[in-house]
Design a protein around this motif. Structure first.
Motif, PDB file in Angstrom:
ATOM      1  N   GLY A 260       0.826  -1.210   0.000  1.00  0.00           N
ATOM      2  CA  GLY A 260       0.000   0.000   0.000  1.00  0.00           C
ATOM      3  C   GLY A 260       0.858   1.256   0.000  1.00  0.00           C
ATOM      4  N   ILE A 261       1.894   1.266   0.841  1.00  0.00           N
ATOM      5  CA  ILE A 261       2.806   2.416   0.891  1.00  0.00           C
ATOM      6  C   ILE A 261       3.576   2.544  -0.426  1.00  0.00           C
ATOM      7  CG2 ILE A 261       4.853   3.340   2.050  1.00  0.00           C
ATOM      8  CD1 ILE A 261       3.826   1.971   4.626  1.00  0.00           C
ATOM      9  N   LEU A 264       1.292   4.087  -3.159  1.00  0.00           N
ATOM     10  CA  LEU A 264       1.120   5.524  -2.930  1.00  0.00           C
ATOM     11  C   LEU A 264       2.379   6.285  -3.336  1.00  0.00           C
ATOM     12  CD1 LEU A 264      -0.554   7.879  -1.780  1.00  0.00           C
ATOM     13  CD2 LEU A 264       0.421   7.368   0.478  1.00  0.00           C
ATOM     14  N   THR A 265       3.542   5.744  -2.976  1.00  0.00           N
ATOM     15  CA  THR A 265       4.816   6.387  -3.331  1.00  0.00           C
ATOM     16  C   THR A 265       5.002   6.419  -4.847  1.00  0.00           C
ATOM     17  OG1 THR A 265       5.789   5.575  -1.264  1.00  0.00           O
ATOM     18  CG2 THR A 265       7.314   6.315  -2.975  1.00  0.00           C
ATOM     19  N   LEU A 268       2.839   9.250  -6.241  1.00  0.00           N
ATOM     20  CA  LEU A 268       3.362  10.582  -5.922  1.00  0.00           C
ATOM     21  C   LEU A 268       4.671  10.859  -6.662  1.00  0.00           C
ATOM     22  CD1 LEU A 268       2.655  10.678  -2.064  1.00  0.00           C
ATOM     23  CD2 LEU A 268       1.370  11.831  -3.881  1.00  0.00           C
TER      24      LEU A 268
END
Length: 523
Positions: A260-261, A264-265, A268
């Motif tokens: 999940g992280i 998202l990274t 971005l």
């Protein structure tokens, strides 16, 4: 006496002053530990004296861990110039202390790694002597390794020391030799896995970015994926290895959170790289700048995880001694008082600040030349290999993984450079008798071509010219001509030798120190 002689004397005395200053600060730290343990802990008698001595040795061990082991976390970032030496030391010191204090745990195994059976050494005095000998031997070996510039595994140092002191105290049957077999296997598994993963990532970066005619456009697609994958790897690594003492989750849950992280990274970073694309030039130096911030984050997170895990190498034996003194008997597990955790955490930071730069330079610049992309691959190997090995149940050393990554990157560069030199020579050979301008034009086209186009150009050349009929010996000699050594062999041999002898050397030292303590007490 000439002015030059005065300058030489002044430089020598300046170096001497620095050495004495470092030594003085280290001794002051150990003396502070001695005063606090003697007055603040309130333990008296022979065992109380042994606890004071062990606390001083534990602080000395923690400083040596900081001086030697932390270099693997920040060395590649410093070597690639993503961060300065001062910045790396500050970041590593802060995050090492945070990792030790926040996630270092409140309970450790009294016999590191289960290599000694506690039932074999039931006498509390013998146990205290054994752990004191192990601490001192592990610290002395790390001190020697740091002095000669050889990064070694601190875990292997203390494991070997506990083994040697344990066998001296309880005989050969006291050791769990199956565990030692796994540790020996990690000497090979760790660097090979680390090197393979780092080399694979560097090859991916070269194929997908730096070998493309338009590197900026290629970076817009690939860099966000790489950074997202890095976020996944480090998030999972931190959950499994850095926060496992305070937050227990299973492997797949950690991977899900990390994924999940990572996603998202990736999203971005895609926006960020597209925004910076206009200011980037079509060169490797410009693309390298995209990896600077990820490398700084990697150094911080690796330091946090290292502080959480490897502080036990310094305070585990000390906590075992304190627990034995407090209860009068040997336990399989020991609680860690706050003062002992502070000894380990502050010792890591002090050792890193005083003596860390030497090993940081060794890892970062004295083995092979690093840039940000290569350092990124090494950081990825450090995190990803531990995750893979944990799931497969393979014994690994984080130190050996990181250094294996450095060697993997260097040897891949050697292979690529040698192959490229061979291709250039083949092109020139097939153009014999041709005008120099024609050859230069072909070489310029070849340099800018994609991997696929390069292969097609070579195939067309070979189809037009008969291949030379060379013997096996002649081909071997040609390969020697094309070989470019981009890894310093002397550094590789020195580090490999230090890895191999760490366990037996620390074990032998610990056994000798145990018998010395035994002889003094019974004199």
């Amino acid at each position: 006496m000439e002015l030059k002689d005065f300058n030489d004397i002044e430089k020598a005395t300046k170096r001497g002053r620095r050495e004495f200053s470092r030594l003085g600060i280290g001794l002051l730290f150990v003396v502070c530990i001695m005063i606090y343990t003697a007055l603040g802990v309130g333990v008296t008698g022979t065992q109380g004296i042994m606890l004071v001595v062990a606390a001083m040795i534990g602080g000395y061990m923690a400083m040596n861990i900081g001086a030697n082991d932390v270099a693997n976390n920040v060395g590649p970032a410093v070597g690639s110039r993503a961060i300065t030496m001062t910045g790396a030391i500050i970041i590593a010191a802060i995050f090492e202390v945070m990792g030790a204090l926040i996630a270092g745990g409140d309970v450790v195994s009294t016999i590191r790694g289960g290599i000694i059976n506690p039932a074999a050494i039931s006498d509390s005095n013998r146990f205290i002597w054994m752990m004191t000998a192990a601490l001192l031997a592990g610290a002395l070996w790390l001190n020697f390794a740091t002095a000669v510039g050889a990064p070694v595994s601190t875990t292997h140092s203390i494991v070997g020391a506990v083994l040697g002191a344990g066998v001296a105290a309880g005989g050969m049957e006291a050791a769990n030799w199956g565990t030692m077999g796994s540790i020996a296997a990690s000497w090979v598994i760790s660097p090979v896995l680390g090197g393979a993963v780092a080399a694979a990532f560097l090859f991916w970066i070269k194929r997908s970015i730096t070998y493309k005619p338009d590197m900026v456009e290629a970076a817009k697609k690939t860099v966000p994926v790489l950074i997202g994958l890095m976020a996944f790897a480090f998030s999972t690594y931190l959950i499994l290895k850095g926060l496992n003492k305070i937050w227990k989750v299973d492997f797949w849950t950690a991977c899900a959170i990390g994924a999940g992280i990572g996603l998202l990274t990736w999203f971005l970073m895609g926006i960020s790289v597209k925004g910076r694309a206009a200011s980037l030039s079509n060169c490797k130096a410009s693309i390298n700048s995209l990896f600077t911030m990820p490398l700084i984050f990697a150094a911080a997170l690796l330091s946090f995880a290292h502080g959480a895990n490897d502080v036990a190498n310094a305070i585990g034996p000390l906590a075992a001694i304190a627990d034995t003194v407090a209860h009068g008997e040997v336990h399989g597990k020991a609680g860690i008082p706050l003062w002992i955790m502070l000894v380990g955490a502050i010792g890591l930071a002090v050792g890193l600040a005083l003596y860390g730069p030497k090993l940081i330079r060794t890892v970062g610049s004295e083995i092979t030349e690093l840039d940000q992309m290569r350092a990124f691959c090494i950081a990825m190997a450090a995190a990803l290999t531990v995750i893979i090995a944990s799931q497969l149940g393979l014994p690994v050393s984080s130190t050996h993984i990181a250094l294996g990554g450095v060697f993997g990157v260097g040897f891949l560069r050697e292979f690529i450079k040698s192959n490229y030199s061979q291709m250039i020579d083949e092109i020139k050979e097939h153009h014999l008798g041709t005008d120099k301008e024609v050859v230069e034009t072909f070489l310029n086209r070849f340099a800018k071509a994609s991997i696929k186009d390069k292969q097609e150009m070579l195939d067309q050349l070979k189809a037009r010219t008969a291949q030379a009929d060379l013997s096996k010996y002649e081909r071997k000699q040609m390969r020697k001509v094309y070989r470019h050594e981009l890894v310093k062999r002397s550094a590789a041999f020195k580090i490999a030798a230090a890895w191999i002898i760490t366990v037996p050397a620390s074990a032998l030292m610990a056994a000798m120190i145990y018998f010395m303590i035994f002889g003094i007490v019974h004199a």
